[in-house]
Design a protein around this motif. Structure first.
Motif, PDB file in Angstrom:
ATOM      1  N   MET A   1      -1.186 -31.453  26.750  1.00 62.13           N
ATOM      2  CA  MET A   1      -1.155 -32.759  27.397  1.00 62.13           C
ATOM      3  C   MET A   1      -1.863 -33.759  26.480  1.00 62.13           C
ATOM      4  N   CYS A   2      -1.275 -34.942  26.326  1.00 60.21           N
ATOM      5  CA  CYS A   2      -1.864 -35.947  25.436  1.00 60.21           C
ATOM      6  C   CYS A   2      -3.117 -36.567  26.053  1.00 60.21           C
ATOM      7  N   LEU A   3      -3.898 -37.231  25.227  1.00 65.38           N
ATOM      8  CA  LEU A   3      -5.149 -37.847  25.650  1.00 65.38           C
ATOM      9  C   LEU A   3      -4.934 -38.823  26.797  1.00 65.38           C
ATOM     10  N   THR A   4      -3.944 -39.690  26.678  1.00 64.51           N
ATOM     11  CA  THR A   4      -3.691 -40.674  27.728  1.00 64.51           C
ATOM     12  C   THR A   4      -3.282 -39.991  29.026  1.00 64.51           C
ATOM     13  N   CYS A   5      -2.449 -38.979  28.947  1.00 66.54           N
ATOM     14  CA  CYS A   5      -2.042 -38.241  30.147  1.00 66.54           C
ATOM     15  C   CYS A   5      -3.243 -37.555  30.804  1.00 66.54           C
ATOM     16  N   LYS A   6      -4.215 -37.120  30.001  1.00 61.02           N
ATOM     17  CA  LYS A   6      -5.433 -36.527  30.555  1.00 61.02           C
ATOM     18  C   LYS A   6      -6.258 -37.568  31.307  1.00 61.02           C
ATOM     19  N   ILE A   7      -6.260 -38.801  30.838  1.00 63.99           N
ATOM     20  CA  ILE A   7      -6.958 -39.878  31.552  1.00 63.99           C
ATOM     21  C   ILE A   7      -6.225 -40.177  32.848  1.00 63.99           C
ATOM     22  N   ILE A   8      -4.904 -40.264  32.791  1.00 65.04           N
ATOM     23  CA  ILE A   8      -4.092 -40.548  33.979  1.00 65.04           C
ATOM     24  C   ILE A   8      -4.281 -39.463  35.034  1.00 65.04           C
ATOM     25  N   SER A   9      -4.375 -38.214  34.610  1.00 66.39           N
ATOM     26  CA  SER A   9      -4.532 -37.102  35.555  1.00 66.39           C
ATOM     27  C   SER A   9      -5.992 -36.906  35.980  1.00 66.39           C
ATOM     28  N   THR A  10      -6.891 -37.774  35.533  1.00 66.67           N
ATOM     29  CA  THR A  10      -8.345 -37.756  35.811  1.00 66.67           C
ATOM     30  C   THR A  10      -9.073 -36.568  35.192  1.00 66.67           C
ATOM     31  N   GLU A  11      -8.449 -35.889  34.248  1.00 67.61           N
ATOM     32  CA  GLU A  11      -9.128 -34.817  33.515  1.00 67.61           C
ATOM     33  C   GLU A  11     -10.214 -35.413  32.613  1.00 67.61           C
ATOM     34  N   ILE A  12      -9.980 -36.629  32.151  1.00 71.59           N
ATOM     35  CA  ILE A  12     -10.953 -37.367  31.337  1.00 71.59           C
ATOM     36  C   ILE A  12     -11.252 -38.680  32.055  1.00 71.59           C
ATOM     37  N   ASN A  13     -12.530 -39.026  32.145  1.00 74.50           N
ATOM     38  CA  ASN A  13     -12.929 -40.272  32.779  1.00 74.50           C
ATOM     39  C   ASN A  13     -13.445 -41.238  31.716  1.00 74.50           C
ATOM     40  N   PRO A  14     -12.783 -42.369  31.523  1.00 76.43           N
ATOM     41  CA  PRO A  14     -13.239 -43.317  30.499  1.00 76.43           C
ATOM     42  C   PRO A  14     -14.557 -43.983  30.896  1.00 76.43           C
ATOM     43  N   PRO A  15     -15.310 -44.486  29.914  1.00 78.64           N
ATOM     44  CA  PRO A  15     -16.572 -45.160  30.223  1.00 78.64           C
ATOM     45  C   PRO A  15     -16.322 -46.364  31.128  1.00 78.64           C
ATOM     46  N   GLY A  16     -17.070 -46.428  32.217  1.00 78.35           N
ATOM     47  CA  GLY A  16     -16.885 -47.514  33.173  1.00 78.35           C
ATOM     48  C   GLY A  16     -15.764 -47.253  34.162  1.00 78.35           C
ATOM     49  N   GLY A  17     -15.087 -46.116  34.040  1.00 79.35           N
ATOM     50  CA  GLY A  17     -14.002 -45.769  34.952  1.00 79.35           C
ATOM     51  C   GLY A  17     -12.707 -46.502  34.635  1.00 79.35           C
ATOM     52  N   ILE A  18     -11.721 -46.301  35.477  1.00 77.14           N
ATOM     53  CA  ILE A  18     -10.433 -46.985  35.331  1.00 77.14           C
ATOM     54  C   ILE A  18     -10.643 -48.436  35.759  1.00 77.14           C
ATOM     55  N   ILE A  19     -10.223 -49.359  34.930  1.00 77.73           N
ATOM     56  CA  ILE A  19     -10.362 -50.779  35.248  1.00 77.73           C
ATOM     57  C   ILE A  19      -9.230 -51.223  36.158  1.00 77.73           C
ATOM     58  N   TYR A  20      -8.019 -50.801  35.831  1.00 74.54           N
ATOM     59  CA  TYR A  20      -6.862 -51.157  36.648  1.00 74.54           C
ATOM     60  C   TYR A  20      -5.817 -50.058  36.515  1.00 74.54           C
ATOM     61  N   GLN A  21      -5.193 -49.727  37.641  1.00 69.96           N
ATOM     62  CA  GLN A  21      -4.078 -48.785  37.630  1.00 69.96           C
ATOM     63  C   GLN A  21      -3.173 -49.114  38.797  1.00 69.96           C
ATOM     64  N   ASP A  22      -1.877 -49.082  38.530  1.00 64.97           N
ATOM     65  CA  ASP A  22      -0.886 -49.214  39.590  1.00 64.97           C
ATOM     66  C   ASP A  22       0.189 -48.168  39.353  1.00 64.97           C
ATOM     67  N   ARG A  23       1.391 -48.385  39.869  1.00 68.94           N
ATOM     68  CA  ARG A  23       2.477 -47.403  39.720  1.00 68.94           C
ATOM     69  C   ARG A  23       3.038 -47.375  38.314  1.00 68.94           C
ATOM     70  N   ARG A  24       2.669 -48.354  37.473  1.00 67.73           N
ATOM     71  CA  ARG A  24       3.293 -48.499  36.155  1.00 67.73           C
ATOM     72  C   ARG A  24       2.334 -48.362  34.972  1.00 67.73           C
ATOM     73  N   VAL A  25       1.104 -48.870  35.116  1.00 69.99           N
ATOM     74  CA  VAL A  25       0.189 -48.958  33.970  1.00 69.99           C
ATOM     75  C   VAL A  25      -1.222 -48.505  34.324  1.00 69.99           C
ATOM     76  N   ILE A  26      -1.975 -48.249  33.267  1.00 69.90           N
ATOM     77  CA  ILE A  26      -3.393 -47.932  33.409  1.00 69.90           C
ATOM     78  C   ILE A  26      -4.149 -48.700  32.319  1.00 69.90           C
ATOM     79  N   LEU A  27      -5.283 -49.282  32.714  1.00 72.43           N
ATOM     80  CA  LEU A  27      -6.142 -50.045  31.804  1.00 72.43           C
ATOM     81  C   LEU A  27      -7.539 -49.456  31.889  1.00 72.43           C
ATOM     82  N   HIS A  28      -8.093 -49.122  30.729  1.00 73.11           N
ATOM     83  CA  HIS A  28      -9.437 -48.544  30.700  1.00 73.11           C
ATOM     84  C   HIS A  28     -10.125 -48.924  29.397  1.00 73.11           C
ATOM     85  N   HIS A  29     -11.425 -48.702  29.352  1.00 70.89           N
ATOM     86  CA  HIS A  29     -12.183 -48.950  28.133  1.00 70.89           C
ATOM     87  C   HIS A  29     -11.869 -47.848  27.133  1.00 70.89           C
ATOM     88  N   CYS A  30     -11.888 -48.196  25.855  1.00 69.99           N
ATOM     89  CA  CYS A  30     -11.704 -47.204  24.800  1.00 69.99           C
ATOM     90  C   CYS A  30     -12.761 -46.108  24.959  1.00 69.99           C
TER      91      CYS A  30
END
Length: 162
Positions: A1-30
């Motif tokens: 599974m790719c890094l981004t897919c791991k963030i989407i599946s909550t296997e990885i939590n970005p610093p500060g958490g998910i900033i925005y997510q809907d049915r189409r996109v995800i925005l998070h801190h590097c």
């Protein structure tokens, strides 16, 4: 599974958490660059190329980029927002949303300028190397504050049904 897919599946939590997510996109801190407001925007659907995005995905990406850049522009010391897509570290298509702070221009000319002019690509690359830390080290209060500020201000419609 790719890094981004791991963030989407909550296997990885970005610093500060998910900033925005809907049915189409995800925005998070590097994940590993210690620069407040350095964001990554990706479609939720795993795709590797810009040209494979749907019209609805593109519309939501556009709106999210526009709002995130406008909010980042208000951070103290931010002079410009760079937006680029490179796709070298992860194949999941994504945009880098990179605030250029005034303090970044204090670096040696050879590190950030070409022919005496600021070279955005050079500055971006230099800052990514200089400020790279382990994900465990991304505990800066300024990172979390920037993420929280964005989360509180961003307001996006996900474009409805396809």
């Amino acid at each position: 599974m790719c890094l981004t897919c791991k963030i989407i599946s909550t296997e990885i939590n970005p610093p500060g958490g998910i900033i925005y997510q809907d049915r189409r996109v995800i925005l998070h801190h590097c994940l590993d660059i210690n620069i407040p407001g350095y964001l990554i925007l990706s479609p939720l659907r795993h795709t590797t190329q810009y040209q494979d995005l749907t019209g609805v995905e593109l519309a939501v990406i556009h709106t999210t980029l526009q709002q995130a850049a406008a909010i980042l522009q208000q951070l103290p010391g931010v002079e410009k927002i760079y937006i680029c897509s490179l796709g070298e570290e992860t194949t999941h298509f994504h945009f880098h949303v990179f605030p250029r702070y005034r303090w970044m221009l204090n670096e040696p000319d050879e590190a950030i300028r070409t022919d005496g002019k600021i070279d955005g690509a050079k500055l971006f690359s230099f800052m990514r190397v200089k400020h790279k830390i382990s994900p465990a080290g991304m505990l800066s209060s300024t990172i979390f504050a920037a993420a929280e500020d964005l989360r509180n201000q961003i307001c996006i419609s996900d474009g409805g049904a396809e």
